[in-house]
Scaffold this motif. Structure first.
Motif, PDB file in Angstrom:
ATOM      1  N   UNK A  89      34.864  46.459  70.060  1.00  0.00           N
ATOM      2  CA  UNK A  89      35.373  47.818  69.838  1.00  0.00           C
ATOM      3  C   UNK A  89      34.204  48.782  69.615  1.00  0.00           C
ATOM      4  N   UNK A  90      33.217  48.357  68.841  1.00  0.00           N
ATOM      5  CA  UNK A  90      32.056  49.208  68.573  1.00  0.00           C
ATOM      6  C   UNK A  90      31.257  49.454  69.854  1.00  0.00           C
ATOM      7  N   UNK A  91      31.105  48.427  70.670  1.00  0.00           N
ATOM      8  CA  UNK A  91      30.390  48.608  71.939  1.00  0.00           C
ATOM      9  C   UNK A  91      31.117  49.605  72.840  1.00  0.00           C
ATOM     10  N   UNK A  92      32.431  49.589  72.802  1.00  0.00           N
ATOM     11  CA  UNK A  92      33.210  50.562  73.568  1.00  0.00           C
ATOM     12  C   UNK A  92      32.927  51.978  73.057  1.00  0.00           C
ATOM     13  N   UNK A  93      32.869  52.119  71.739  1.00  0.00           N
ATOM     14  CA  UNK A  93      32.551  53.437  71.165  1.00  0.00           C
ATOM     15  C   UNK A  93      31.148  53.880  71.609  1.00  0.00           C
ATOM     16  N   UNK A  94      30.219  52.949  71.682  1.00  0.00           N
ATOM     17  CA  UNK A  94      28.872  53.285  72.165  1.00  0.00           C
ATOM     18  C   UNK A  94      28.930  53.769  73.608  1.00  0.00           C
ATOM     19  N   UNK A  95      29.722  53.099  74.425  1.00  0.00           N
ATOM     20  CA  UNK A  95      29.862  53.505  75.826  1.00  0.00           C
ATOM     21  C   UNK A  95      30.390  54.928  75.940  1.00  0.00           C
ATOM     22  N   UNK A  96      31.194  55.333  74.964  1.00  0.00           N
ATOM     23  CA  UNK A  96      31.743  56.690  74.946  1.00  0.00           C
ATOM     24  C   UNK A  96      30.787  57.697  74.306  1.00  0.00           C
ATOM     25  N   UNK A  97      29.662  57.210  73.775  1.00  0.00           N
ATOM     26  CA  UNK A  97      28.712  58.089  73.099  1.00  0.00           C
ATOM     27  C   UNK A  97      29.074  58.377  71.664  1.00  0.00           C
ATOM     28  N   UNK A 145      29.899  43.310  60.316  1.00  0.00           N
ATOM     29  CA  UNK A 145      28.868  42.633  59.543  1.00  0.00           C
ATOM     30  C   UNK A 145      29.363  42.196  58.167  1.00  0.00           C
ATOM     31  N   UNK A 146      30.353  42.879  57.635  1.00  0.00           N
ATOM     32  CA  UNK A 146      30.947  42.432  56.372  1.00  0.00           C
ATOM     33  C   UNK A 146      31.662  41.097  56.569  1.00  0.00           C
ATOM     34  N   UNK A 154      37.226  34.940  60.413  1.00  0.00           N
ATOM     35  CA  UNK A 154      36.353  36.077  60.133  1.00  0.00           C
ATOM     36  C   UNK A 154      35.407  36.339  61.304  1.00  0.00           C
ATOM     37  N   UNK A 155      34.847  35.276  61.869  1.00  0.00           N
ATOM     38  CA  UNK A 155      33.949  35.432  63.015  1.00  0.00           C
ATOM     39  C   UNK A 155      34.689  35.984  64.230  1.00  0.00           C
ATOM     40  N   UNK A 156      35.923  35.548  64.428  1.00  0.00           N
ATOM     41  CA  UNK A 156      36.723  36.057  65.552  1.00  0.00           C
ATOM     42  C   UNK A 156      37.014  37.544  65.371  1.00  0.00           C
ATOM     43  N   UNK A 157      37.350  37.944  64.161  1.00  0.00           N
ATOM     44  CA  UNK A 157      37.625  39.362  63.887  1.00  0.00           C
ATOM     45  C   UNK A 157      36.345  40.181  64.044  1.00  0.00           C
ATOM     46  N   UNK A 158      35.221  39.628  63.582  1.00  0.00           N
ATOM     47  CA  UNK A 158      33.936  40.321  63.732  1.00  0.00           C
ATOM     48  C   UNK A 158      33.615  40.531  65.210  1.00  0.00           C
ATOM     49  N   UNK A 159      33.913  39.527  66.023  1.00  0.00           N
ATOM     50  CA  UNK A 159      33.673  39.643  67.467  1.00  0.00           C
ATOM     51  C   UNK A 159      34.551  40.750  68.065  1.00  0.00           C
ATOM     52  N   UNK A 160      35.799  40.799  67.666  1.00  0.00           N
ATOM     53  CA  UNK A 160      36.696  41.863  68.141  1.00  0.00           C
ATOM     54  C   UNK A 160      36.156  43.234  67.754  1.00  0.00           C
ATOM     55  N   UNK A 217      25.187  37.589  61.444  1.00  0.00           N
ATOM     56  CA  UNK A 217      25.238  37.703  62.895  1.00  0.00           C
ATOM     57  C   UNK A 217      24.140  38.656  63.375  1.00  0.00           C
ATOM     58  N   UNK A 218      23.085  38.066  63.919  1.00  0.00           N
ATOM     59  CA  UNK A 218      21.932  38.855  64.362  1.00  0.00           C
ATOM     60  C   UNK A 218      22.252  39.738  65.561  1.00  0.00           C
ATOM     61  N   UNK A 219      23.164  39.301  66.406  1.00  0.00           N
ATOM     62  CA  UNK A 219      23.532  40.088  67.585  1.00  0.00           C
ATOM     63  C   UNK A 219      24.233  41.376  67.149  1.00  0.00           C
ATOM     64  N   UNK A 220      25.183  41.248  66.236  1.00  0.00           N
ATOM     65  CA  UNK A 220      25.887  42.447  65.753  1.00  0.00           C
ATOM     66  C   UNK A 220      24.902  43.374  65.051  1.00  0.00           C
ATOM     67  N   UNK A 221      23.995  42.814  64.258  1.00  0.00           N
ATOM     68  CA  UNK A 221      23.005  43.644  63.567  1.00  0.00           C
ATOM     69  C   UNK A 221      22.118  44.381  64.568  1.00  0.00           C
ATOM     70  N   UNK A 222      21.696  43.704  65.610  1.00  0.00           N
ATOM     71  CA  UNK A 222      20.850  44.335  66.628  1.00  0.00           C
ATOM     72  C   UNK A 222      21.606  45.444  67.364  1.00  0.00           C
ATOM     73  N   UNK A 223      22.863  45.192  67.686  1.00  0.00           N
ATOM     74  CA  UNK A 223      23.682  46.221  68.352  1.00  0.00           C
ATOM     75  C   UNK A 223      23.875  47.421  67.431  1.00  0.00           C
ATOM     76  N   UNK A 224      24.065  47.164  66.136  1.00  0.00           N
ATOM     77  CA  UNK A 224      24.227  48.250  65.166  1.00  0.00           C
ATOM     78  C   UNK A 224      22.941  49.077  65.096  1.00  0.00           C
ATOM     79  N   UNK A 225      21.794  48.389  65.039  1.00  0.00           N
ATOM     80  CA  UNK A 225      20.509  49.090  64.984  1.00  0.00           C
ATOM     81  C   UNK A 225      20.301  49.955  66.220  1.00  0.00           C
ATOM     82  N   UNK A 226      20.685  49.435  67.379  1.00  0.00           N
ATOM     83  CA  UNK A 226      20.560  50.208  68.622  1.00  0.00           C
ATOM     84  C   UNK A 226      21.471  51.440  68.585  1.00  0.00           C
TER      85      UNK A 226
END
Length: 82
Positions: free
Chosen positions: A35-43, A56-57, A25-31, A62-71
Protein backbone atom coordinates in the motif's frame (compact mmCIF):
# COMPACT_ATOMS: atom_id res chain seq x y z
CA UNK A 1 -5.68 -31.27 10.52
CA UNK A 2 -5.33 -27.54 10.01
CA UNK A 3 -2.98 -25.27 11.88
CA UNK A 4 -5.89 -23.65 13.73
CA UNK A 5 -7.17 -27.04 14.84
CA UNK A 6 -3.71 -28.00 16.09
CA UNK A 7 -3.47 -24.78 18.09
CA UNK A 8 -6.82 -25.51 19.68
CA UNK A 9 -5.71 -29.01 20.66
CA UNK A 10 -2.53 -27.76 22.31
CA UNK A 11 -3.33 -24.30 23.69
CA UNK A 12 -0.39 -24.50 26.09
CA UNK A 13 2.05 -24.66 23.20
CA UNK A 14 2.90 -20.97 23.19
CA UNK A 15 5.57 -21.39 20.52
CA UNK A 16 2.93 -22.38 17.99
CA UNK A 17 0.68 -19.51 19.00
CA UNK A 18 3.59 -17.06 18.83
CA UNK A 19 4.63 -18.32 15.40
CA UNK A 20 1.09 -17.85 14.13
CA UNK A 21 0.96 -14.30 15.50
CA UNK A 22 4.37 -13.50 14.01
CA UNK A 23 3.31 -14.84 10.61
CA UNK A 24 0.10 -12.81 10.69
CA UNK A 25 2.03 -9.64 11.66
CA UNK A 26 4.53 -10.17 8.83
CA UNK A 27 1.71 -10.74 6.34
CA UNK A 28 -0.03 -7.53 7.44
CA UNK A 29 3.29 -5.65 7.27
CA UNK A 30 3.74 -6.90 3.70
CA UNK A 31 0.25 -5.69 2.77
CA UNK A 32 1.02 -2.29 4.28
CA UNK A 33 4.33 -2.15 2.39
CA UNK A 34 2.51 -2.72 -0.89
CA UNK A 35 0.00 0.00 0.00
CA UNK A 36 2.84 2.39 0.86
CA UNK A 37 4.62 1.64 -2.41
CA UNK A 38 1.40 2.48 -4.24
CA UNK A 39 1.29 5.82 -2.41
CA UNK A 40 4.88 6.43 -3.52
CA UNK A 41 3.89 5.72 -7.12
CA UNK A 42 1.25 8.43 -6.74
CA UNK A 43 3.81 10.86 -5.30
CA UNK A 44 2.14 10.79 -1.88
CA UNK A 45 5.37 10.31 0.04
CA UNK A 46 4.18 11.65 3.40
CA UNK A 47 1.27 9.22 3.38
CA UNK A 48 3.60 6.42 2.31
CA UNK A 49 5.93 7.15 5.24
CA UNK A 50 3.03 6.85 7.68
CA UNK A 51 2.06 3.50 6.20
CA UNK A 52 5.66 2.27 6.20
CA UNK A 53 5.84 3.22 9.89
CA UNK A 54 2.76 1.10 10.58
CA UNK A 55 4.38 -1.81 8.75
CA UNK A 56 7.57 -1.41 10.77
CA UNK A 57 5.60 -1.55 14.01
CA UNK A 58 4.43 -5.01 12.93
CA UNK A 59 7.75 -6.21 11.50
CA UNK A 60 10.39 -4.19 13.32
CA UNK A 61 13.45 -5.88 11.82
CA UNK A 62 12.36 -5.77 8.19
CA UNK A 63 15.27 -4.10 6.40
CA UNK A 64 13.42 -3.92 3.08
CA UNK A 65 10.53 -1.95 4.57
CA UNK A 66 12.99 0.32 6.38
CA UNK A 67 14.91 0.97 3.16
CA UNK A 68 11.70 1.72 1.25
CA UNK A 69 10.63 4.09 4.05
CA UNK A 70 14.01 5.87 3.93
CA UNK A 71 13.69 6.26 0.15
CA UNK A 72 10.19 7.71 0.54
CA UNK A 73 11.52 10.16 3.13
CA UNK A 74 14.28 11.27 0.74
CA UNK A 75 11.74 11.78 -2.03
CA UNK A 76 9.40 13.67 0.29
CA UNK A 77 12.25 15.98 1.28
CA UNK A 78 13.28 16.51 -2.35
CA UNK A 79 9.67 17.29 -3.25
CA UNK A 80 9.51 19.87 -0.46
CA UNK A 81 12.69 21.56 -1.64
CA UNK A 82 11.36 22.10 -5.17
Amino acid sequence: MTYAMACNLVPANQKLVQKKQDAEAKAKAHELKLQALHECDLGEYDQAIKIFDQALQLDTNNEVIQAERDEAARKAQAKTLK
